[in-house]
Design a protein around this motif. Structure first.
Motif, PDB file in Angstrom:
ATOM      1  N   TRP A  48      -6.014  11.517   3.457  1.00 18.62           N
ATOM      2  CA  TRP A  48      -7.168  10.708   3.050  1.00 18.62           C
ATOM      3  C   TRP A  48      -7.596  11.040   1.624  1.00 18.62           C
ATOM      4  CZ3 TRP A  48     -12.625  10.752   5.805  1.00 18.62           C
ATOM      5  CH2 TRP A  48     -13.354   9.644   5.380  1.00 18.62           C
ATOM      6  N   ARG A  49      -7.762  12.315   1.338  1.00 24.10           N
ATOM      7  CA  ARG A  49      -8.204  12.704   0.001  1.00 24.10           C
ATOM      8  C   ARG A  49      -7.167  12.339  -1.058  1.00 24.10           C
ATOM      9  NH1 ARG A  49     -12.544  15.924  -0.705  1.00 24.10           N
ATOM     10  NH2 ARG A  49     -12.372  16.601   1.464  1.00 24.10           N
ATOM     11  N   GLU A  50      -5.883  12.476  -0.716  1.00 19.89           N
ATOM     12  CA  GLU A  50      -4.814  12.097  -1.648  1.00 19.89           C
ATOM     13  C   GLU A  50      -4.884  10.605  -1.961  1.00 19.89           C
ATOM     14  OE1 GLU A  50      -2.555  13.811  -3.217  1.00 19.89           O
ATOM     15  OE2 GLU A  50      -2.240  15.713  -2.143  1.00 19.89           O
ATOM     16  N   MET A  51      -5.131   9.809  -0.937  1.00 19.90           N
ATOM     17  CA  MET A  51      -5.206   8.366  -1.128  1.00 19.90           C
ATOM     18  C   MET A  51      -6.388   7.986  -2.008  1.00 19.90           C
ATOM     19  SD  MET A  51      -6.984   5.485   0.061  1.00 19.90           S
ATOM     20  CE  MET A  51      -7.667   5.929   1.648  1.00 19.90           C
ATOM     21  N   THR A  71       0.819  -1.211   0.000  1.00 17.93           N
ATOM     22  CA  THR A  71       0.000   0.000   0.000  1.00 17.93           C
ATOM     23  C   THR A  71       0.859   1.269   0.000  1.00 17.93           C
ATOM     24  OG1 THR A  71      -1.774  -1.135   1.187  1.00 17.93           O
ATOM     25  CG2 THR A  71      -1.783   1.276   1.240  1.00 17.93           C
ATOM     26  N   ASP A  72       0.636   2.089  -0.970  1.00 21.14           N
ATOM     27  CA  ASP A  72       1.254   3.415  -1.100  1.00 21.14           C
ATOM     28  C   ASP A  72       0.538   4.087  -2.257  1.00 21.14           C
ATOM     29  OD1 ASP A  72       2.905   5.567  -0.573  1.00 21.14           O
ATOM     30  OD2 ASP A  72       4.618   4.766  -1.703  1.00 21.14           O
ATOM     31  N   TRP A  73       0.724   5.374  -2.425  1.00 28.63           N
ATOM     32  CA  TRP A  73       0.030   6.080  -3.499  1.00 28.63           C
ATOM     33  C   TRP A  73       0.863   7.267  -3.948  1.00 28.63           C
ATOM     34  CZ3 TRP A  73      -1.705   5.213   1.417  1.00 28.63           C
ATOM     35  CH2 TRP A  73      -1.675   6.283   2.315  1.00 28.63           C
ATOM     36  N   GLY A  74       0.687   7.612  -5.225  1.00 28.01           N
ATOM     37  CA  GLY A  74       1.406   8.754  -5.770  1.00 28.01           C
ATOM     38  C   GLY A  74       1.545   8.654  -7.275  1.00 28.01           C
TER      39      GLY A  74
END
Length: 342
Positions: free
Chosen positions: A129-132, A30-33
Motif C-alpha cells: 500500500w505505501r509503495e503504491m 495499473t502498476d507502480w515502480g
C-alpha cells in the motif's frame, strides 16, 4: 511516442490477472515502480517540450494553447529520482475504515466494484500500500515539474502579461479509501479535482471552497478574455468567485455515472441517488471521508430529510441518453446497463 508508456518488459508490482477479483473480462494498466531511467523517455516531458516550443514562436494573433499531461494516470512509472523525493517512511496513507462500505446501497457496491483493480486489503496483505501511494505521489511530483517548465517558458515569453492560465484535472482517485484503488464512482475522492485560474487582474493566493464544475471553465475563459457568451454553454462564468471567493454561490454541482446515477455537491453536503432509488448523504462539515451515510441512518433521517428532498428535487427527470461512443465494461453492472442507456 507511447501515450501511457513507456513500460518495462514485465510488470513491476501488480498484474491484474493475479489480482484479488480478476474476472478475465477487463484489464488495467495499473502498476507502480521506478521506470524508465530518464525524464526524456516520458511522454509528459515531450508534451511540455512541445508547449515550450509553441511559446517560443511569434504569434501575431490571440491564441489558445491546450497542454495535456498523462501522469498521474496509471501506470505509475516514473524515474527513480522522483521516487526518492518521497521516502517510503514519510509516506502518509489515506484514511481507511474497514467497514466503510457497510452503509452504502447494494447498487453502489455493484457499480464501483472494479475486478481488475487491487483492493486495499490486497495491498495490505502484500505490504504494497505505501509503495503504491509513494508511486502516485512521485508521478504527481514529476508532472508538477513538467507544468513548471511550461509556466517558466510562459514567464520568459512576450505573452506573460496577457495570458490566462487554467490548471485542472479530469477526476480524482481512491488510493485505498473505501477499499478501492480506482476512479469511477460518485464519491468525493473521485469527483473532486483541482481548479486554478491565474492571469491579468486575478489576485494571487485567494481560495474558494464553493463547489463548481469543469463545465464552468469555458464560460469563465470567455468572460476573462472579453469575448461574448456562447449560448450553448450550460456552465456559468466563475468570474464573480474569482473576484470574491467567499460570496454566496447557490449552485450545487452535478456529476453523473450512467444517466440515472447522479451526485450533487453543495457547500456542505454530497447527495447521491442511484437508478434504483437508493441514496447516500454525507455532511462534509464533520464527515470529510464520507464514512457515515446519513440517508441510511434511521436516527438521522428526520433531521436531514429536508436536505435530501432539496437536493433530490434538482436531479433531472429525463436525463439525456449516453452517446453511441460511450463504452464502459469494467464490471458486470455496466456491461448489463450500457445497451439500454444508449
Amino acid at each position: 511516442m507511447v501515450r501511457f508508456g513507456p513500460r518495462p518488459a514485465r510488470r513491476i508490482n501488480y498484474d491484474p490477472a493475479k489480482g484479488p477479483h480478476y474476472d478475465g473480462k477487463s484489464g488495467t494498466a495499473t502498476d507502480w515502480g521506478a521506470f524508465p531511467d530518464s525524464d526524456e523517455e516520458m511522454p509528459d516531458y515531450y508534451y511540455a517540450s512541445w508547449a515550450i516550443e509553441r511559446l517560443g514562436e511569434e504569434h501575431d494573433r490571440p491564441f489558445f494553447l491546450g497542454v495535456g499531461f498523462v501522469r498521474p494516470h496509471v501506470p505509475w512509472y516514473v524515474p527513480r529520482k522522483w521516487m526518492d523525493k518521497h521516502p517510503l517512511e514519510g509516506v502518509e496513507l489515506p484514511p481507511y475504515k474497514a467497514d466503510d462500505m457497510d452503509d452504502v446501497p447494494e447498487l453502489a457496491r455493484r457499480m464501483t466494484f472494479m475486478p481488475p483493480m487491487p483492493t486495499t486489503e490486497y495491498l495490505i496483505e502484500r505490504d504494497q500500500w505505501r509503495e503504491m501511494v509513494r508511486a502516485y505521489l512521485a508521478s504527481s511530483t514529476f508532472v508538477d515539474y513538467q507544468i513548471g517548465r511550461v509556466l517558466r517558458a510562459l514567464e520568459e515569453s512576450p505573452y506573460a502579461e496577457n495570458t490566462f492560465v487554467v490548471l485542472f484535472s479530469d477526476h480524482g482517485y481512491h488510493l485505498g479509501e473505501k477499499n478501492r484503488v480506482a476512479k469511477m464512482s460518485l464519491w468525493e475522492r473521485d469527483t473532486r479535482v483541482p481548479l486554478v485560474f491565474a492571469g491579468p487582474g486575478i489576485p494571487r493566493g485567494l481560495k474558494s471552497s464553493r463547489p463548481v464544475g469543469l463545465i464552468d471553465v469555458y464560460p469563465t475563459l470567455l468572460e476573462l478574455a472579453g469575448l461574448p457568451p456562447y449560448d450553448r454553454n450550460e456552465g456559468r462564468s466563475l468570474t464573480p468567485l474569482i473576484k470574491d471567493p467567499g460570496q454566496e454561490w447557490p449552485y450545487p454541482v452535478m456529476t453523473a455515472f450512467g444517466p440515472r446515477n447522479i451526485s450533487l455537491r453543495d457547500d456542505h453536503f454530497r447527495y447521491i441517488r442511484y437508478e434504483d432509488g437508493s441514496e447516500e448523504l454525507y455532511d462534509h462539515r464533520n464527515d470529510p471521508n464520507e464514512w457515515h451515510n446519513l440517508a441510511m441512518d434511521p436516527d438521522q433521517q428526520n433531521e436531514f430529510e429536508p436536505v435530501i428532498k432539496r437536493l433530490r428535487s434538482l436531479i433531472p427527470a429525463d436525463p439525456a441518453p449516453l452517446s453511441e461512443k460511450s463504452s464502459f465494461d469494467m464490471n458486470s453492472y455496466f456491461r448489463e446497463r450500457m445497451p439500454e442507456w444508449r
